[in-house]
Write a protein that holds these residues in place. Structure first.
Motif, PDB file in Angstrom:
ATOM      1  N   GLN A 199      23.863  26.359  78.675  1.00  0.00           N
ATOM      2  CA  GLN A 199      23.986  24.916  78.461  1.00  0.00           C
ATOM      3  C   GLN A 199      24.770  24.579  77.191  1.00  0.00           C
ATOM      4  N   LYS A 200      24.397  25.260  76.087  1.00  0.00           N
ATOM      5  CA  LYS A 200      25.039  24.972  74.803  1.00  0.00           C
ATOM      6  C   LYS A 200      26.530  25.326  74.840  1.00  0.00           C
ATOM      7  N   GLU A 201      26.806  26.485  75.451  1.00  0.00           N
ATOM      8  CA  GLU A 201      28.197  26.966  75.531  1.00  0.00           C
ATOM      9  C   GLU A 201      29.051  26.003  76.353  1.00  0.00           C
ATOM     10  N   ILE A 202      28.488  25.576  77.498  1.00  0.00           N
ATOM     11  CA  ILE A 202      29.253  24.700  78.388  1.00  0.00           C
ATOM     12  C   ILE A 202      29.493  23.345  77.724  1.00  0.00           C
ATOM     13  N   ASN A 203      28.447  22.818  77.034  1.00  0.00           N
ATOM     14  CA  ASN A 203      28.604  21.532  76.358  1.00  0.00           C
ATOM     15  C   ASN A 203      29.680  21.598  75.274  1.00  0.00           C
ATOM     16  N   ALA A 204      29.669  22.686  74.500  1.00  0.00           N
ATOM     17  CA  ALA A 204      30.661  22.832  73.433  1.00  0.00           C
ATOM     18  C   ALA A 204      32.063  22.915  74.038  1.00  0.00           C
ATOM     19  N   ALA A 205      32.177  23.644  75.153  1.00  0.00           N
ATOM     20  CA  ALA A 205      33.492  23.783  75.798  1.00  0.00           C
ATOM     21  C   ALA A 205      33.960  22.428  76.326  1.00  0.00           C
ATOM     22  N   LEU A 206      33.022  21.647  76.889  1.00  0.00           N
ATOM     23  CA  LEU A 206      33.383  20.299  77.377  1.00  0.00           C
ATOM     24  C   LEU A 206      33.861  19.423  76.222  1.00  0.00           C
ATOM     25  N   ASP A 207      33.126  19.488  75.084  1.00  0.00           N
ATOM     26  CA  ASP A 207      33.543  18.710  73.907  1.00  0.00           C
ATOM     27  C   ASP A 207      34.959  19.072  73.503  1.00  0.00           C
ATOM     28  N   ARG A 208      35.240  20.373  73.544  1.00  0.00           N
ATOM     29  CA  ARG A 208      36.563  20.809  73.088  1.00  0.00           C
ATOM     30  C   ARG A 208      37.665  20.338  74.029  1.00  0.00           C
ATOM     31  N   ILE A 209      37.441  20.468  75.337  1.00  0.00           N
ATOM     32  CA  ILE A 209      38.542  20.055  76.234  1.00  0.00           C
ATOM     33  C   ILE A 209      38.690  18.532  76.246  1.00  0.00           C
ATOM     34  N   LYS A 210      37.626  17.799  75.891  1.00  0.00           N
ATOM     35  CA  LYS A 210      37.766  16.340  75.796  1.00  0.00           C
ATOM     36  C   LYS A 210      38.564  15.977  74.545  1.00  0.00           C
ATOM     37  N   ARG A 211      38.498  16.853  73.526  1.00  0.00           N
ATOM     38  CA  ARG A 211      39.221  16.578  72.283  1.00  0.00           C
ATOM     39  C   ARG A 211      40.661  17.052  72.354  1.00  0.00           C
ATOM     40  N   ASN A 212      40.889  18.181  73.027  1.00  0.00           N
ATOM     41  CA  ASN A 212      42.231  18.779  72.914  1.00  0.00           C
ATOM     42  C   ASN A 212      43.207  18.309  73.994  1.00  0.00           C
ATOM     43  N   GLY A 213      42.796  17.349  74.828  1.00  0.00           N
ATOM     44  CA  GLY A 213      43.763  16.770  75.774  1.00  0.00           C
ATOM     45  C   GLY A 213      43.730  17.389  77.166  1.00  0.00           C
ATOM     46  N   THR A 214      43.102  18.554  77.302  1.00  0.00           N
ATOM     47  CA  THR A 214      43.022  19.212  78.609  1.00  0.00           C
ATOM     48  C   THR A 214      42.346  18.292  79.629  1.00  0.00           C
ATOM     49  N   TYR A 215      41.253  17.691  79.198  1.00  0.00           N
ATOM     50  CA  TYR A 215      40.479  16.825  80.084  1.00  0.00           C
ATOM     51  C   TYR A 215      41.339  15.667  80.604  1.00  0.00           C
ATOM     52  N   ASP A 216      42.084  15.001  79.670  1.00  0.00           N
ATOM     53  CA  ASP A 216      42.850  13.819  80.065  1.00  0.00           C
ATOM     54  C   ASP A 216      43.998  14.172  81.005  1.00  0.00           C
ATOM     55  N   ARG A 217      44.575  15.366  80.815  1.00  0.00           N
ATOM     56  CA  ARG A 217      45.650  15.786  81.728  1.00  0.00           C
ATOM     57  C   ARG A 217      45.086  15.977  83.136  1.00  0.00           C
ATOM     58  N   ILE A 218      43.900  16.589  83.235  1.00  0.00           N
ATOM     59  CA  ILE A 218      43.288  16.800  84.554  1.00  0.00           C
ATOM     60  C   ILE A 218      42.937  15.443  85.179  1.00  0.00           C
ATOM     61  N   ASN A 219      42.430  14.529  84.326  1.00  0.00           N
ATOM     62  CA  ASN A 219      42.089  13.171  84.796  1.00  0.00           C
ATOM     63  C   ASN A 219      43.323  12.496  85.420  1.00  0.00           C
ATOM     64  N   SER A 220      44.441  12.534  84.691  1.00  0.00           N
ATOM     65  CA  SER A 220      45.665  11.887  85.178  1.00  0.00           C
ATOM     66  C   SER A 220      46.173  12.541  86.455  1.00  0.00           C
ATOM     67  N   ARG A 221      45.950  13.843  86.567  1.00  0.00           N
ATOM     68  CA  ARG A 221      46.498  14.578  87.712  1.00  0.00           C
ATOM     69  C   ARG A 221      45.789  14.162  89.016  1.00  0.00           C
ATOM     70  N   PHE A 222      44.488  13.881  88.946  1.00  0.00           N
ATOM     71  CA  PHE A 222      43.741  13.675  90.197  1.00  0.00           C
ATOM     72  C   PHE A 222      43.260  12.244  90.417  1.00  0.00           C
ATOM     73  N   LEU A 223      43.122  11.455  89.325  1.00  0.00           N
ATOM     74  CA  LEU A 223      42.467  10.150  89.483  1.00  0.00           C
ATOM     75  C   LEU A 223      43.327   9.034  88.908  1.00  0.00           C
ATOM     76  N   PRO A 224      43.235   7.801  89.487  1.00  0.00           N
ATOM     77  CA  PRO A 224      44.123   6.714  89.084  1.00  0.00           C
ATOM     78  C   PRO A 224      43.762   6.086  87.733  1.00  0.00           C
ATOM     79  N   PHE A 225      42.597   6.332  87.212  1.00  0.00           N
ATOM     80  CA  PHE A 225      42.257   5.775  85.890  1.00  0.00           C
ATOM     81  C   PHE A 225      41.276   6.713  85.181  1.00  0.00           C
ATOM     82  N   ARG A 226      41.009   6.361  83.920  1.00  0.00           N
ATOM     83  CA  ARG A 226      40.128   7.225  83.118  1.00  0.00           C
ATOM     84  C   ARG A 226      38.680   7.045  83.559  1.00  0.00           C
ATOM     85  N   VAL A 227      38.021   8.130  83.909  1.00  0.00           N
ATOM     86  CA  VAL A 227      36.670   8.036  84.461  1.00  0.00           C
ATOM     87  C   VAL A 227      35.593   8.459  83.462  1.00  0.00           C
ATOM     88  N   SER A 228      36.010   8.810  82.252  1.00  0.00           N
ATOM     89  CA  SER A 228      35.026   9.297  81.272  1.00  0.00           C
ATOM     90  C   SER A 228      34.206   8.140  80.702  1.00  0.00           C
TER      91      SER A 228
END
Lengths: 228, 437
Positions: A199-228
């Motif tokens: 749980q701790k590892e996954i949460n930290a990894a999620l925090d990091r990809i939300k900070r480093n832009g990975t998350y937003d690129r995936i969001n733009s690739r599949f969905l029409p708006f920001r869902v976070s």
């Protein structure tokens, strides 16, 4: 940190819930949830193997420890919480009621299409609705097109996908957001109750990809708006 | 406090100073560490909480922008299906929790949704209707644009408070660091001054005092030191000086005792021979006249037998006093043995010495020595003189002794001068030897 030589994490995914999880034209698993899961695995520096499941088979598999992670956008319900752990939410969802204008939820003679094992199915059952249950999100359009169902109660992102087909749009359905607490809110990955340390590892990894832009690129690739 | 500082142990004083320094420096370090912790806290809060919050605002801005784009699309496309699809996305965005949790954005999104919903419904019946409402849409679109800007700036501003906290802490830390360095500097200065004043200077004074310490000089005087150790050393030096003086006095007393004849107080024979040797060499080097003499109290054995040894001793003491009274300051005299005395007269030849000896003989003959029983006795002296300017002291005394024997033989109580020695060839080595010594 989990060592790189540890056995691969077993990740459960759906394969017919576009745009969250589906197979592309080459048959590869992809989608918003699948790519977020891949990014999390890569942040954690672990190998992940993806196993395909269905919404209804997912919870039993997790509670029996047959998989480590359920890479499905899950709303927290008491039933789910009793049988597995949850990571931090990775998007916020809601449920949409799609029906001809004037067809209100709960009206007699209205059969509602829902996915087996989803919160929408649980909600409909609780409300005492007549329901047409399908196995996957990809099969939700068919009952409406064939007249077996008059409405659909689906997660927001699935509804976006339904609207993409011309035949579905021809039905001229109106969209209503169902304001029920059990149908909207934070959606998160499930974690095996046998692997609480993840749980701790996954949460930290999620925090990091939300900070480093990975998350937003995936969001733009599949969905029409920001869902976070 | 002042009184307590009057005298203090150096070790304790410096330990106290070091402890004070450690406490002050420790406090400064703790304060610095606290500031540093505040900076660390602020930056980790920035990373863990504020940056995700900023990104959340960016996503909200992106959604508002998306809302505007979907609105533009509704006016741009002619297909009713495309309008419906855009309207569907508009509904989703306007209902999405990310928009709803921001009051300003939620209000505007709701208005936008209602307006665009109206437009789409009207367009379903009349394709030209949307164009008439485009001006109205432009105003809403402009407000959406402004809201995007506001939300973006609002997000960025989230970082400000963290940055202010971090900057304030850093500035404070800088001041504290400067104060701490100043503190170190002041303490080092004080330490050096105290070491110089209370250790180095006193040690230099002690070194100077020790290197010049002598019985000939007065005892060294020290300024009052506050350091007990220094005080102890300085007291020891004063004690040592007193001891030096005492030793010197003892040495002089012992030297006198060693050189004096115990009975008469005149120099003894050994000391006389040393002094005479030196005097003779000096006279012979400068070719100055010098005369040796031997004197012997007449009938002294008989006097002893008649009056006793105590009377003899009294006569010897009286004669010694007379000699010292009669002779010049520079003349050397000693009790040569028994009732015999030896003399050396610098700077005068035998002729002049004879007058001096004659005066001594006359005064001796006139002298009356009182005895304890009331009687008094008289004594006479015979004196032999010899020139000493060209021979060693032993030879000169031998010649004087020969003259004394001659005086005795001729009836006593008289002065005789030894005949000047013939300048014989065989006497040369003697002269040379004498001048060599």
């Amino acid at each position: 940190m989990l060592a790189a030589d540890q056995p691969a994490l077993r990740v459960l995914v759906l394969d017919n819930a576009p745009p969250m999880s589906f197979r592309d034209e080459f048959g590869h698993l992809t989608g918003f949830s699948v790519e977020i899961a891949r990014a999390v695995c890569s942040e954690m520096r672990v190998n992940c193997t993806f196993d395909v499941t269905t919404q209804s088979a997912m919870l039993p598999a997790m509670s029996q420890g047959k998989a480590d992670i359920a890479a499905v956008g899950l709303l927290e319900t008491p039933e789910r919480r009793a049988r597995m752990l949850f990571a931090k939410p990775y998007y916020r969802s809601m449920s949409l009621w799609l029906a001809r204008p004037g067809v209100a939820p709960g009206r007699a003679g209205v059969r509602v299409a829902v996915v087996d094992g989803s919160v929408q199915e649980a909600y409909g059952r609780k409300q005492g609705w007549e329901m047409h249950v399908v196995a996957t999100h990809g099969e939700l359009a068919e009952p409406l097109l064939s007249g077996k169902a008059q409405a659909v109660l689906a997660p927001m992102i699935t509804a976006i996908n339904l609207q993409k087909t011309e035949a579905f749009r021809q039905l001229g359905l109106a969209t209503t957001v169902i304001q029920a607490p059990e149908l909207s809110g934070d959606a998160a990955f499930g974690i095996s109750p046998f692997r609480p340390e993840l749980q701790k590892e996954i949460n930290a990894a999620l925090d990091r990809i939300k900070r480093n832009g990975t998350y937003d690129r995936i969001n733009s690739r599949f969905l029409p708006f920001r869902v976070s | 406090m002042i009184a307590a500082l009057k005298s203090i142990q150096a070790g304790r004083a410096f330990a106290l100073l070091a402890a004070l320094f450690l406490v002050a420096f420790g406090v400064a370090v703790v304060l610095l560490a606290l500031d540093q912790q505040r900076v660390v806290d602020a930056t980790s809060r920035l990373q863990e909480q504020t940056v995700p919050e900023i990104i959340r605002f960016q996503r909200l801005a992106r959604n508002l922008e998306q809302l505007r784009q979907e609105g533009e699309r509704i006016f741009a496309v002619s297909s009713h299906a495309s309008r419906q699809q855009s309207m569907f996305v508009v509904t989703l965005i306007a209902s999405h929790p990310s928009i709803l949790e921001h009051p300003g954005a939620a209000q505007l999104a709701r208005e936008t949704e209602q307006f665009l919903g109206d437009v789409v419904r009207q367009a379903a019946t009349d394709d030209r209707r949307p164009a008439t409402r485009y001006d109205e849409w432009q105003r809403i679109a402009a407000r959406l644009g402004m809201q995007v800007d506001d939300v973006s700036v609002q997000g960025i501003n989230q970082a400000n408070s963290d940055l202010v906290v971090a900057t304030t802490a850093m500035k404070l830390a800088r001041y504290k660091l400067m104060i701490a360095l100043l503190l170190v500097g002041v303490f080092l200065l004080v330490f050096m001054v105290l070491v110089r004043r209370h250790l180095i200077y006193p040690l230099q004074r002690i070194n100077h005092a020790l290197s010049t310490l002598s019985a000939d000089r007065p005892a060294p005087e020290f300024e009052a030191s506050t350091m007990l150790e220094i005080q102890a050393v300085e007291e020891s030096i004063s004690e040592h000086h007193a001891l030096l003086i005492q030793n010197e006095e003892t040495r002089l007393a012992l030297e006198k005792l060693a050189n004096k004849d115990g009975l008469t107080g005149l120099t003894n024979r050994r000391h006389f021979m040393q002094s005479a040797e030196v005097e003779l060499q000096r006279a012979q080097r400068y070719r100055r006249p010098v005369t040796a003499a031997m004197a012997d109290l007449d009938f002294f054995k008989k006097l002893n037998d008649t009056y006793g040894h105590a009377a003899g001793d009294a006569v010897l003491r009286a004669f010694a006093d007379l000699v010292q009274d009669t002779l010049r300051q520079s003349d050397l005299v000693c009790r040569y043995g028994g009732e015999e005395f030896a003399f050396l007269f610098p700077e005068i030849g035998p002729a002049e010495t004879e007058k001096l000896a004659e005066r001594l003989r006359v005064r001796c003959a006139a002298m009356e020595v009182p005895l304890p029983d009331g009687r008094s006795i008289k004594a006479t002296v015979s004196i032999g003189l010899a020139d000493a300017s060209e021979c060693p002291i032993e030879i000169a005394l031998k010649h004087a002794d020969e003259a004394l024997y001659e005086a005795k033989r001729l009836g006593r109580n008289r002065v005789m001068v030894s005949c000047p020695p013939e300048p014989a060839v065989d006497s040369e080595p003697d002269t040379r030897t004498a001048s060599l010594f």
